[in-house]
Design an enzyme around this catalytic site. Structure first.
Site, PDB file in Angstrom:
ATOM      1  N   HIS A 111       0.809  -1.222   0.000  1.00 12.69           N
ATOM      2  CA  HIS A 111       0.000   0.000   0.000  1.00 12.69           C
ATOM      3  C   HIS A 111       0.849   1.282   0.000  1.00 12.69           C
ATOM      4  O   HIS A 111       0.702   2.144  -0.856  1.00 12.69           O
ATOM      5  CB  HIS A 111      -0.886   0.042   1.252  1.00 12.69           C
ATOM      6  CG  HIS A 111      -1.773  -1.145   1.426  1.00 12.69           C
ATOM      7  ND1 HIS A 111      -2.917  -1.373   0.676  1.00 12.69           N
ATOM      8  CD2 HIS A 111      -1.694  -2.177   2.304  1.00 12.69           C
ATOM      9  CE1 HIS A 111      -3.499  -2.491   1.080  1.00 12.69           C
ATOM     10  NE2 HIS A 111      -2.781  -3.001   2.052  1.00 12.69           N
TER      11      HIS A 111
HETATM   12  O1  RIB Z   1      -4.510  -0.099   5.047  1.00 11.83           O
HETATM   13  C1  RIB Z   1      -3.140  -0.099   4.776  1.00 11.83           C
HETATM   14  C2  RIB Z   1      -2.432   0.894   5.631  1.00 11.83           C
HETATM   15  O2  RIB Z   1      -2.562   0.564   7.010  1.00 11.83           O
HETATM   16  C3  RIB Z   1      -0.911   0.913   5.366  1.00 11.83           C
HETATM   17  O3  RIB Z   1      -0.425   2.204   5.574  1.00 11.83           O
HETATM   18  C4  RIB Z   1      -0.390  -0.009   6.411  1.00 11.83           C
HETATM   19  O4  RIB Z   1       0.977   0.265   6.748  1.00 11.83           O
HETATM   20  C5  RIB Z   1      -1.278   0.330   7.562  1.00 11.83           C
HETATM   21  O5  RIB Z   1      -0.778   1.527   8.167  1.00 11.83           O
END
Ligand code: RIB
Ligand code: CA
Length: 327
Positions: free
Chosen positions: A243
């Site tokens: 992500h």
């Molecule tokens: O949903 C994904 C996010 O939540 C990313 O930033 C992961 O590191 C968590 O923080």
């Protein structure tokens, strides 16, 4: 080449590690410092993990600033892998980076004000819960003049949530902070699950990181092997999302993404707390303040991340040299 001058606000976090290392290996980006927030794990652990990550990069010029230990209003929630805590030494070697004495919010305010002074606003890459950024904007609204845009990994608009059926974790962990950011007037670039779920990294990709990325690549291999984020049931194929690194990839190669402009909002109470919505068809009179990333070129993104992490295998980054490249 004018470089992106950025603060990364993070909650390391395994995919945060990839994003931070990618940014520190990219000469197009000047990382002004890291502001750290609780999220994936508790603040003491996100700070310790951030110090280890910066240590891997060899960049002693990059400050790590501890910030908010919990959300503005709601109760504390942590990530799915909260048991990660701080990265074990056998996963990520310890380095000699210690956190700054300057609080994250103060660091954001000071840096944004200095940027406004010289009319060169910074980019704030927010890849954890938005608490630090919201506190900076609430306590010192003038700060918005020094922040050109907030590139936020968070939200889900067409995709379903993954922390709850309705909410993505970063927004769910502090929906009130998200509401403040969405209403701040600072231009937003949003990386939602709708897009991050399209690029899945597999064991083969992590093997490439280990083979080519030096200590940093080996650490990412260890972390992604230990905390597997793949979900064949959900994604219908092997691999898991990365992500946070999409925020850095977008700065480096915006051509790898497709986006739509829309007004965005967030639910801050009740069962669907953290649910984010976008007015894609201008059904309301709300100002479309966000560029929402709807698609990513999976191969292009994966290759870019592997190529940047490979810098750690070829040349050990020099402190104070932007991007760690040898002059
Ligand atoms: O949903 C994904 C996010 O939540 C990313 O930033 C992961 O590191 C968590 O923080
Ligand atoms: Ca994160």
């Amino acid at each position: 080449m004018s470089r992106h001058r950025i603060i990364i606000d993070a909650d390391p976090g395994v995919d945060d590690a990839a994003a931070i290392l990618m940014a520190l290996a990219s000469p197009e980006i000047e990382v002004l410092g890291l502001s750290i927030v609780a999220g994936n794990v508790a603040l003491k652990d996100t700070v310790a993990n951030a110090c280890k990550i910066v240590g891997l990069s060899g960049r002693k010029d990059v400050g790590v600033h501890a910030g908010a230990s919990g959300p503005l209003v709601r109760g504390q929630v942590y990530g799915k892998y909260v048991e990660i805590g701080s990265f074990d030494d056998e996963l990520v070697v310890s380095g000699d980076i210690v956190p700054s004495d300057e609080h994250a919010v103060h660091f954001i305010v000071r840096t944004a004000r200095a940027a406004a002074e010289v009319c060169d606003p910074i980019t704030l890459c927010a890849i954890g819960p938005l608490t630090n950024v919201a506190l900076a904007l609430i306590q010192h609204p003038d700060v918005a003049k020094g922040i050109g845009r907030i590139v936020s990994m968070g939200g889900a608009f067409i995709a379903l949530g993954h922390r709850t059926p309705w909410a993505e974790f970063n927004i769910y962990a502090d929906p009130h902070a998200a509401e403040i950011i969405y209403g701040s007037g600072v231009p937003l670039v949003v990386m939602p699950l709708d897009m991050t779920f399209q690029a899945l990294f597999t064991a083969e990709h992590f093997q490439q990181l280990r083979e080519r990325g030096g200590k940093a690549g080996a650490a990412l291999f260890n972390l992604f092997s230990a905390f597997d984020r793949s979900d064949e049931k959900r994604f219908g194929r092997p691999g898991g999302p990365m992500h946070d690194a999409t925020t850095i990839a977008w700065l480096l190669r915006p051509d790898l993404f497709k986006s739509r402009k829309a007004a965005v909002g967030v639910q801050v109470t009740g069962l669907t707390m953290g649910y984010t919505y976008a007015d894609f068809y201008q059904k309301t009179d709300r100002t479309p303040q966000a560029d929402i990333m709807t698609d990513v070129d999976e191969t292009g993104f994966i290759n870019l991340l592997v190529e940047r992490i490979s810098q750690y295998g070829s040349a050990s980054p020099q402190p104070n040299t932007p991007g760690g490249r040898k002059p």
